[in-house]
Design a protein around this motif. Sequence first.
Motif, PDB file in Angstrom:
ATOM      1  N   PRO A 516       0.797  -1.226   0.000  1.00 27.81           N
ATOM      2  CA  PRO A 516       0.000   0.000   0.000  1.00 27.81           C
ATOM      3  C   PRO A 516       0.827   1.272   0.000  1.00 27.81           C
ATOM      4  CG  PRO A 516       0.242  -0.767   2.231  1.00 27.81           C
ATOM      5  CD  PRO A 516       1.028  -1.729   1.362  1.00 27.81           C
ATOM      6  N   PRO A 517       0.158   2.417  -0.173  1.00 22.22           N
ATOM      7  CA  PRO A 517       0.819   3.704   0.049  1.00 22.22           C
ATOM      8  C   PRO A 517       1.066   3.926   1.535  1.00 22.22           C
ATOM      9  CG  PRO A 517      -1.499   4.026  -0.435  1.00 22.22           C
ATOM     10  CD  PRO A 517      -1.217   2.563  -0.649  1.00 22.22           C
ATOM     11  N   TYR A 518       1.711   5.033   1.866  1.00 20.29           N
ATOM     12  CA  TYR A 518       2.169   5.253   3.238  1.00 20.29           C
ATOM     13  C   TYR A 518       1.040   5.340   4.259  1.00 20.29           C
ATOM     14  CZ  TYR A 518       0.657  10.141   3.085  1.00 20.29           C
ATOM     15  OH  TYR A 518      -0.093  11.289   3.021  1.00 20.29           O
ATOM     16  N   ASP A 519      -0.163   5.699   3.826  1.00 20.05           N
ATOM     17  CA  ASP A 519      -1.249   5.922   4.779  1.00 20.05           C
ATOM     18  C   ASP A 519      -2.322   4.840   4.720  1.00 20.05           C
ATOM     19  OD1 ASP A 519      -2.081   6.586   2.258  1.00 20.05           O
ATOM     20  OD2 ASP A 519      -3.167   8.399   2.851  1.00 20.05           O
ATOM     21  N   LYS A 520      -2.006   3.680   4.136  1.00 22.67           N
ATOM     22  CA  LYS A 520      -2.942   2.571   4.067  1.00 22.67           C
ATOM     23  C   LYS A 520      -2.270   1.291   4.550  1.00 22.67           C
ATOM     24  CE  LYS A 520      -6.131   5.043   1.888  1.00 22.67           C
ATOM     25  NZ  LYS A 520      -7.451   5.375   2.502  1.00 22.67           N
ATOM     26  N   GLY A 521      -3.096   0.256   4.770  1.00 22.99           N
ATOM     27  CA  GLY A 521      -2.568  -1.049   5.124  1.00 22.99           C
ATOM     28  C   GLY A 521      -2.527  -1.965   3.922  1.00 22.99           C
ATOM     29  N   ALA A 522      -1.670  -2.963   3.968  1.00 25.81           N
ATOM     30  CA  ALA A 522      -1.566  -3.930   2.875  1.00 25.81           C
ATOM     31  C   ALA A 522      -2.869  -4.705   2.728  1.00 25.81           C
ATOM     32  CB  ALA A 522      -0.419  -4.887   3.131  1.00 25.81           C
ATOM     33  N   GLN A 523      -3.119  -5.184   1.511  1.00 31.51           N
ATOM     34  CA  GLN A 523      -4.337  -5.926   1.228  1.00 31.51           C
ATOM     35  C   GLN A 523      -4.014  -7.278   0.596  1.00 31.51           C
ATOM     36  OE1 GLN A 523      -6.920  -3.649  -1.317  1.00 31.51           O
ATOM     37  NE2 GLN A 523      -6.960  -1.858   0.036  1.00 31.51           N
ATOM     38  N   ILE A 524      -4.899  -8.236   0.823  1.00 32.72           N
ATOM     39  CA  ILE A 524      -4.930  -9.483   0.064  1.00 32.72           C
ATOM     40  C   ILE A 524      -6.224  -9.483  -0.728  1.00 32.72           C
ATOM     41  CG2 ILE A 524      -5.096 -11.993   0.159  1.00 32.72           C
ATOM     42  CD1 ILE A 524      -2.344 -11.076   0.848  1.00 32.72           C
ATOM     43  N   VAL A 525      -6.116  -9.730  -2.036  1.00 31.14           N
ATOM     44  CA  VAL A 525      -7.307  -9.758  -2.879  1.00 31.14           C
ATOM     45  C   VAL A 525      -7.360 -11.081  -3.634  1.00 31.14           C
ATOM     46  CG1 VAL A 525      -7.424  -7.261  -3.152  1.00 31.14           C
ATOM     47  CG2 VAL A 525      -6.124  -8.625  -4.812  1.00 31.14           C
ATOM     48  N   SER A 526      -8.576 -11.490  -3.963  1.00 27.88           N
ATOM     49  CA  SER A 526      -8.801 -12.626  -4.842  1.00 27.88           C
ATOM     50  C   SER A 526      -9.271 -12.085  -6.183  1.00 27.88           C
ATOM     51  CB  SER A 526      -9.862 -13.565  -4.252  1.00 27.88           C
ATOM     52  OG  SER A 526     -10.139 -14.632  -5.138  1.00 27.88           O
ATOM     53  N   ILE A 527      -8.588 -12.488  -7.249  1.00 24.42           N
ATOM     54  CA  ILE A 527      -8.921 -12.034  -8.598  1.00 24.42           C
ATOM     55  C   ILE A 527      -9.629 -13.164  -9.326  1.00 24.42           C
ATOM     56  CG2 ILE A 527      -7.998 -11.142 -10.764  1.00 24.42           C
ATOM     57  CD1 ILE A 527      -5.508 -10.246  -9.146  1.00 24.42           C
ATOM     58  N   ASP A 528     -10.890 -12.935  -9.687  1.00 25.40           N
ATOM     59  CA  ASP A 528     -11.673 -13.952 -10.367  1.00 25.40           C
ATOM     60  C   ASP A 528     -11.002 -14.337 -11.686  1.00 25.40           C
ATOM     61  OD1 ASP A 528     -13.927 -14.735 -12.416  1.00 25.40           O
ATOM     62  OD2 ASP A 528     -14.765 -15.077 -10.418  1.00 25.40           O
ATOM     63  N   GLY A 529     -10.813 -15.640 -11.897  1.00 21.66           N
ATOM     64  CA  GLY A 529     -10.096 -16.104 -13.076  1.00 21.66           C
ATOM     65  C   GLY A 529     -10.807 -15.823 -14.383  1.00 21.66           C
ATOM     66  N   GLY A 530     -12.125 -15.544 -14.335  1.00 21.73           N
ATOM     67  CA  GLY A 530     -12.857 -15.235 -15.554  1.00 21.73           C
ATOM     68  C   GLY A 530     -13.046 -13.760 -15.764  1.00 21.73           C
ATOM     69  N   SER A 531     -13.704 -13.099 -14.807  1.00 21.64           N
ATOM     70  CA  SER A 531     -14.015 -11.676 -14.940  1.00 21.64           C
ATOM     71  C   SER A 531     -12.857 -10.773 -14.547  1.00 21.64           C
ATOM     72  CB  SER A 531     -15.228 -11.331 -14.077  1.00 21.64           C
ATOM     73  OG  SER A 531     -14.913 -11.466 -12.691  1.00 21.64           O
ATOM     74  N   PHE A 532     -11.916 -11.309 -13.789  1.00 14.82           N
ATOM     75  CA  PHE A 532     -10.794 -10.560 -13.226  1.00 14.82           C
ATOM     76  C   PHE A 532     -11.266  -9.511 -12.214  1.00 14.82           C
ATOM     77  CE2 PHE A 532      -6.135 -10.342 -14.496  1.00 14.82           C
ATOM     78  CZ  PHE A 532      -6.014 -11.723 -14.517  1.00 14.82           C
ATOM     79  N   LYS A 533     -12.455  -9.678 -11.707  1.00 12.06           N
ATOM     80  CA  LYS A 533     -12.939  -8.809 -10.643  1.00 12.06           C
ATOM     81  C   LYS A 533     -12.154  -9.086  -9.375  1.00 12.06           C
ATOM     82  CE  LYS A 533     -16.997  -7.860  -7.766  1.00 12.06           C
ATOM     83  NZ  LYS A 533     -18.409  -8.234  -7.466  1.00 12.06           N
ATOM     84  N   GLU A 534     -11.735  -8.027  -8.681  1.00  7.35           N
ATOM     85  CA  GLU A 534     -10.981  -8.155  -7.438  1.00  7.35           C
ATOM     86  C   GLU A 534     -11.927  -8.137  -6.238  1.00  7.35           C
ATOM     87  OE1 GLU A 534      -7.613  -5.520  -7.000  1.00  7.35           O
ATOM     88  OE2 GLU A 534      -7.420  -5.332  -9.176  1.00  7.35           O
ATOM     89  N   THR A 535     -11.728  -9.087  -5.328  1.00  6.03           N
ATOM     90  CA  THR A 535     -12.487  -9.140  -4.081  1.00  6.03           C
ATOM     91  C   THR A 535     -11.512  -9.058  -2.923  1.00  6.03           C
ATOM     92  OG1 THR A 535     -14.201 -10.507  -5.086  1.00  6.03           O
ATOM     93  CG2 THR A 535     -14.093 -10.475  -2.683  1.00  6.03           C
ATOM     94  N   LYS A 536     -11.715  -8.110  -2.036  1.00  3.27           N
ATOM     95  CA  LYS A 536     -10.807  -7.921  -0.913  1.00  3.27           C
ATOM     96  C   LYS A 536     -11.055  -8.999   0.143  1.00  3.27           C
ATOM     97  CE  LYS A 536     -10.422  -3.697   0.444  1.00  3.27           C
ATOM     98  NZ  LYS A 536     -10.722  -2.426   1.160  1.00  3.27           N
ATOM     99  N   LEU A 537     -10.009  -9.723   0.493  1.00  2.00           N
ATOM    100  CA  LEU A 537     -10.090 -10.764   1.508  1.00  2.00           C
ATOM    101  C   LEU A 537      -9.524 -10.322   2.848  1.00  2.00           C
ATOM    102  CD1 LEU A 537      -9.010 -13.904  -0.570  1.00  2.00           C
ATOM    103  CD2 LEU A 537     -11.316 -13.024  -0.173  1.00  2.00           C
ATOM    104  N   LEU A 538      -8.620  -9.355   2.831  1.00  2.00           N
ATOM    105  CA  LEU A 538      -7.982  -8.891   4.070  1.00  2.00           C
ATOM    106  C   LEU A 538      -7.372  -7.530   3.836  1.00  2.00           C
ATOM    107  CD1 LEU A 538      -5.726 -10.869   6.510  1.00  2.00           C
ATOM    108  CD2 LEU A 538      -4.758  -8.875   5.349  1.00  2.00           C
ATOM    109  N   GLU A 539      -7.442  -6.663   4.839  1.00  2.00           N
ATOM    110  CA  GLU A 539      -6.760  -5.370   4.796  1.00  2.00           C
ATOM    111  C   GLU A 539      -6.192  -5.079   6.176  1.00  2.00           C
ATOM    112  OE1 GLU A 539      -7.261  -0.832   3.087  1.00  2.00           O
ATOM    113  OE2 GLU A 539      -9.067  -1.996   3.554  1.00  2.00           O
TER     114      GLU A 539
END
Length: 595
Positions: A516-539
């Motif tokens: 992340p940038p300096y004022d955010k926390g790191a994220q884990i995302v799941s990227i759908d293998g078909g649509s490539f839509k990102e879903t946040k799993l953890l921040e």
Amino acid sequence: MTQPPPPPPNQPPQQPGHGSPAGPPQPPTPPAPQPGYGPPAQPPAPQPGYGYPAQPPAPQPGYGHAAQPPQPGYGYPAQPPSANPYAQQPPTAPNPYAQQPGYGYPGSPTVPTPMAGSGRNNAALFIIVAAVVVIALIVGGGIWYSKSSGGGGKKDDTTASSTGGSGGKGSGGGGGSEKVPADPAAKALFQVPMPTAKDTTVTAGSWLTGKVYAKTGVAQVVGYDPDSGAKLWTVPLSGPVCYATGHASTDGRTAVVFQPKMPPKGSSAGCTQVAAIDLDAGKKLWTRTIKSGDVPVNFNNVTIAQQTVAVGGTTGGAAFDLATGKVRWQPKPTDTCYDAGYGGGTKLVAVRKCGTGDTAQLHIQTIDPVSGKVVSEYEMTSGIPYASVVSTDPLVVAADVNDSAGDGSGFSDVFSIDNRTGRLRTRISTPGNSYAARCDGIYQVEKCQGVVVGNDRLYLATEKHDGGGDLSRTNEIVAFDLATGRQTGQRADAGDDYTITPLRMDGPNVIAYKDPPYDKGAQIVSIDGGSFKETKLLENPATTEVRAVETALSPAYAEVLFARGHLYLSAVYAHAVGSSVSSKEYLVAAFGTGG
């Protein structure tokens, strides 16, 4: 590709490499954690060009047992660079240019001088005099354990590593095992203090089973409760770990290569010991060595495929039964080639080297993990001395052809190979100024960062470039079809001032880490293998303390492991006593969501 970040002041000096009697080079030290809030530092200047350089030629005649169809062309024809690195590209073919040593190492390893040949027998035995193995930094993925089985009609007895695993054949729209939490906001679960050491010591290796999170320490492997961090067990080793596999069997067994004793400061005792560890039970199953005469053989890498532990190096390869330690094969005096290393997981793939210098040739062999019999073979063009196994199923190999990546990343071209026939399916050009993957083909054959394989596709992180805001930087993950070599048109954007790195497959989906940038926390995302839509799993929390940990244990320097709502960041080495550090350091920092 960008060069690795410059070493901080407390980095130990580079040791002589490749057979030098001095101690092995140590992995680079991560940067000191940055102080809390405040304006971000001035971003680096934009990278030169994002277009593809000249396009490679059509496929060359094959070299394997299964001949390739003859094609014209030999060199890269001059082409103007493309203005868009994400535009779909035509499939490309193997390029017969020699690769120079890369990935930040001072040269190629000292190897025996085998006679020409392409037989399966593992390396010729040579007496090792003052053999020293370079301990390489494991970057990126971490290791993920699952009870699931693989595809292809056969039981997968080994999980796929997060940096080189293959996912299911689905087209997206769910299908992964990771659940989307009601609230992705994470909290700190526990930290493991950095252990003290007399010298900079490798601590590479981390695993997660249904019962335990395990992590290599100084001459030991320790099991922790995945939620609380309470110590469950300790497996002592006679010396520091050199290499840890990125795989574990479905019953929670893994393997490491380690030194026979604690070496004097600034030296190595050799990476001669191979051990299997039961992670759930917290016990060492066996320890083995292979000798050339009376001298133990050094190994540069270790992997697991099904119920086989395989180790390779410049003196050749050996394999053991995972449960008993019984030797499946080992180098023979009559060998004329040697197995430099292996890729594991669902299948076992050997990177076998024949010849030396400009005439050296790599044979990429899918082999039976019990008998060692060759199932299929692809012969790479002579003059490419090193290659990395990105995935064994489907089979994907990366190399820096003619040092064209330009940054020592070991990653300029990707070869998609048919496991059954050994035929080249396609070759993909991955220019260094456009893509951010790194591989260590010189030593650890299956250690790659910034690239994963699944759905018969290659998912690759791009280099950073200008973002949408003033002075912002960002990057993407893009996908290539492994059958055609063309981009699929799928792209997952990191977002302004985030950097996204693929970690592993989760069924048909891609699990990725967002720095992340300096004022955010790191994220884990799941990227759908078909649509490539990102879903946040953890921040992670956007606190000064957490950002300091994330900076010190970023994917570029550490192991990143995510599963079941838990994120583990862990260091791959411990500092020497008295090393100058600006803030408290951790061996492990764990975070988790509420469910």
